[in-house]
Design a protein around this motif. Structure first.
Motif, mmCIF file in Angstrom:
data_model
loop_
_atom_site.group_PDB
_atom_site.id
_atom_site.type_symbol
_atom_site.label_atom_id
_atom_site.label_comp_id
_atom_site.label_asym_id
_atom_site.label_seq_id
_atom_site.Cartn_x
_atom_site.Cartn_y
_atom_site.Cartn_z
ATOM 1 N N LEU A 184 0.873 -1.177 0.000
ATOM 2 C CA LEU A 184 0.000 0.000 0.000
ATOM 3 C C LEU A 184 0.908 1.224 0.000
ATOM 4 O O LEU A 184 1.332 1.724 1.036
ATOM 5 C CB LEU A 184 -0.920 -0.002 1.224
ATOM 6 C CG LEU A 184 -2.106 0.962 1.187
ATOM 7 C CD1 LEU A 184 -3.036 0.633 0.019
ATOM 8 C CD2 LEU A 184 -2.886 0.916 2.482
ATOM 9 N N GLY A 237 2.316 5.030 -0.596
ATOM 10 C CA GLY A 237 1.855 6.408 -0.554
ATOM 11 C C GLY A 237 2.279 7.120 0.717
ATOM 12 O O GLY A 237 2.309 6.510 1.791
ATOM 13 N N SER A 238 2.613 8.407 0.570
ATOM 14 C CA SER A 238 2.960 9.221 1.741
ATOM 15 C C SER A 238 2.270 10.583 1.688
ATOM 16 O O SER A 238 2.620 11.484 2.426
ATOM 17 C CB SER A 238 4.481 9.419 1.819
ATOM 18 O OG SER A 238 4.967 10.087 0.672
ATOM 19 N N SER A 239 1.292 10.737 0.800
ATOM 20 C CA SER A 239 0.509 11.970 0.735
ATOM 21 C C SER A 239 -0.381 12.054 1.976
ATOM 22 O O SER A 239 -0.618 11.046 2.657
ATOM 23 C CB SER A 239 -0.367 11.967 -0.520
ATOM 24 O OG SER A 239 -1.326 10.924 -0.436
ATOM 25 N N ALA A 278 -3.092 9.455 1.740
ATOM 26 C CA ALA A 278 -2.606 8.089 1.937
ATOM 27 C C ALA A 278 -2.269 7.835 3.399
ATOM 28 O O ALA A 278 -2.549 6.744 3.933
ATOM 29 C CB ALA A 278 -1.386 7.837 1.058
ATOM 30 N N LYS A 315 -3.846 5.045 5.918
ATOM 31 C CA LYS A 315 -3.035 4.082 6.676
ATOM 32 C C LYS A 315 -3.318 4.175 8.174
ATOM 33 O O LYS A 315 -3.370 3.155 8.861
ATOM 34 C CB LYS A 315 -1.548 4.327 6.406
ATOM 35 C CG LYS A 315 -1.115 3.957 4.995
ATOM 36 C CD LYS A 315 0.364 4.225 4.785
ATOM 37 C CE LYS A 315 0.807 3.845 3.379
ATOM 38 N NZ LYS A 315 2.252 4.081 3.170
ATOM 39 N N THR A 350 -8.880 1.888 -7.271
ATOM 40 C CA THR A 350 -8.234 2.656 -6.204
ATOM 41 C C THR A 350 -7.430 1.781 -5.245
ATOM 42 O O THR A 350 -6.640 2.304 -4.450
ATOM 43 C CB THR A 350 -9.270 3.454 -5.390
ATOM 44 O OG1 THR A 350 -10.336 2.579 -4.999
ATOM 45 C CG2 THR A 350 -9.830 4.605 -6.199
ATOM 46 N N VAL A 402 -11.611 4.856 0.166
ATOM 47 C CA VAL A 402 -10.280 4.863 -0.445
ATOM 48 C C VAL A 402 -10.198 6.038 -1.409
ATOM 49 O O VAL A 402 -11.017 6.148 -2.321
ATOM 50 C CB VAL A 402 -9.999 3.537 -1.181
ATOM 51 C CG1 VAL A 402 -8.559 3.514 -1.697
ATOM 52 C CG2 VAL A 402 -10.246 2.341 -0.261
ATOM 53 N N ARG A 430 -4.618 12.272 -4.530
ATOM 54 C CA ARG A 430 -3.337 11.980 -3.874
ATOM 55 C C ARG A 430 -2.217 11.976 -4.920
ATOM 56 O O ARG A 430 -1.399 11.060 -4.985
ATOM 57 C CB ARG A 430 -3.403 10.641 -3.137
ATOM 58 C CG ARG A 430 -4.068 9.525 -3.917
ATOM 59 C CD ARG A 430 -4.090 8.201 -3.192
ATOM 60 N NE ARG A 430 -2.773 7.647 -3.008
ATOM 61 C CZ ARG A 430 -2.525 6.351 -2.823
ATOM 62 N NH1 ARG A 430 -3.513 5.480 -2.802
ATOM 63 N NH2 ARG A 430 -1.310 5.917 -2.652
ATOM 64 N N ASP A 485 1.557 11.126 -4.641
ATOM 65 C CA ASP A 485 2.031 9.744 -4.556
ATOM 66 C C ASP A 485 2.451 9.169 -5.911
ATOM 67 O O ASP A 485 2.982 8.049 -5.961
ATOM 68 C CB ASP A 485 0.939 8.843 -3.954
ATOM 69 C CG ASP A 485 0.709 9.123 -2.478
ATOM 70 O OD1 ASP A 485 1.678 9.503 -1.803
ATOM 71 O OD2 ASP A 485 -0.428 8.969 -2.016
#
Length: 451
Positions: free
Chosen positions: A149, A151-153, A156, A160, A181, A317, A323, A326
């Motif tokens: 999974l 992503g760091s936006s 995201a 998480k 998605t 999601v 996002r 990402d």
């Protein structure tokens, strides 16, 4: 060397007129800001080498090095500082030039106090959000273990965080979102972080199960229950015992089976087809859909009681367009995951990345993955370039979006042709390069070249 960032928002006031600096300080003295001041661009540079500043108000016209020079120095040495320029009447062209060089905004002298305070308040909120995002990223980096999974936006990270919170319980979760998605990845991440992670993760694809046999596939059957039932079969629900059962595209489940699924959730037991005895089952149920289930309820196609049972926790999601930060991470992840011995692509050019970040991605992450797969099959370059991208992304031709389920067969055919070309049509070598058996390669060649 810069000091560590303070807990407070730090604002630098730069103007060669002391009365202007005093006026600015009076505006912000009641705010919980750290205030610094400088009477010249050179003094400001010296100050910035010693303290951490988050935003600056800079006079454009100053003796010696002017505000535009200072702005360029700040963007070079301290790119995180947000700048608002103060301009005199008639210097709008210079203000526009400042915006081009990275200033957030400009305001004319004599300035309206409320307007300037509102702009600084906006910068303060941006700083707060970025700080919270960094803290969340650090926390999630330490705690979140499901690497697929990506992503760091902010969107995201919030996703998480919600996954991490809901995972330890046995609560049913309804995962909603557009096609492509990554709803199944969210379900797998919940399973991965749950106490059931050592148990099975069983997927029920409600769009592909044969409706006539769906009850048997879900609940299992006893030998002789129907024609062809030669042995006892446990079914998908029992296969997930002590694990997680994930219903993908739950909105496709027939009404009759919806009632039986409701009973499984309530009673934690199943009855195989052809049996008169129920069996206890220990499962957690997750479900995903891209349909509006409340609309389906209103249309009489989905049970309201099942909806509320599954909707104990809802996870939405985010679409890829929400996002976009990402995209670089996702592209590099797909390049790494899809790389084979014959693919040359190892990265993406800056211009190609800019085009991807401007596209709206109606097919979401699945569309991006399929694009990377296609480019890696066809390109002979190290980096993905604008020439590798479809016309609809480069602006050469305005056309409809390619469906998310882009043809994998086309990619497969291109990969085979690419491998054969590299191996001078030596099929044994091409099969080795593709990491498939020779018989498989021959079969696919016949498939794609029927003549």
């Amino acid at each position: 060397m810069e000091k560590r960032s303070e807990e407070k928002f730090a604002l630098l006031l730069v103007d060669d007129e002391s009365r202007i600096r005093s006026a600015l300080k009076r505006l912000f003295y009641k705010k919980d800001y750290l205030l610094y001041e400088a009477g010249s661009a050179e003094e400001a540079c010296d100050l910035l080498s010693r303290v951490m500043v988050h935003a600056a108000i800079i006079d454009l016209k100053m003796p010696g090095m002017d505000g535009l020079w200072l702005l360029k120095q700040i963007k070079q040495d301290h790119p995180g500082i947000m700048v608002i320029m103060l301009t005199g009447h008639g210097s709008i062209e210079d203000a526009v030039e400042a915006i081009r060089n990275g200033a957030k905004d400009f305001i004319e002298k004599p300035f309206i106090a409320e307007s300037l305070m509102a702009k600084i308040s906006q910068l303060h909120k941006i700083w707060q959000l970025e700080r919270e995002n960094r803290q969340l990223k650090n926390e999630m980096g330490l705690r979140f273990k499901y690497e697929k999974l990506v992503g760091s936006s902010p969107a995201a990270l919030q996703l998480k965080q919600l996954i991490y919170k809901v995972a330890p319980s046995d609560t049913t979760v309804l995962i909603e979102g557009e096609t492509g998605t990554g709803k199944e990845l969210v379900a797998k991440a919940i399973h991965c972080h749950s106490p059931r992670s050592k148990g099975g993760f069983v997927v029920v694809d409600c769009t592909t199960i044969n409706e006539a046999m769906m009850e048997s596939e879900l609940f299992g059957h006893r030998k002789g229950a129907f024609t062809g039932a030669h042995d006892n079969t446990e079914g998908l629900i029992m296969a997930a015992d002590h694990g997680t059962l994930f219903f993908d595209e739950l909105g496709e489940l027939p009404m009759g089976l919806q009632a039986k699924l409701l009973r499984v959730i309530q009673e934690k037991e199943i009855r195989p087809v052809g049996s008169n005895r129920s069996k206890k089952v220990d499962i957690r149920i997750l479900a995903a859909t891209n349909r509006d289930l409340q609309g389906e309820i209103a249309a009489g196609r989905f049970r309201e009681d099942l909806y509320y049972r599954l909707n104990a926790v809802k996870i939405e999601v985010p679409a890829l367009r929400d996002r976009m930060e990402d995209i670089p991470l996702l592209v590099n992840y797909f390049i790494s995951r899809l790389k084979t011995d014959f693919s040359t692509v190892t990265g993406i050019s800056k211009n190609a990345l800019l085009l991807l970040e401007r596209y709206r991605w109606p097919g979401n992450i699945r569309e991006l993955e399929n694009l990377v797969r296609r480019v890696m099959a066809l390109s002979q370059s190290r980096d993905i370039t604008p020439d590798d991208l479809p016309d609809k992304m480069t602006g050469k031709v305005a056309g409809p979006a390619i469906p998310a389920k882009d043809s994998l067969a086309a990619y497969e055919k291109a990969a085979i042709m690419n491998a054969l070309e590299k191996c001078d049509n030596h099929r044994k070598k091409a099969a080795k390069l593709l990491r498939i058996g020779e018989a498989t390669l021959y079969r696919k060649i016949r498939k794609y070249s029927p003549d």
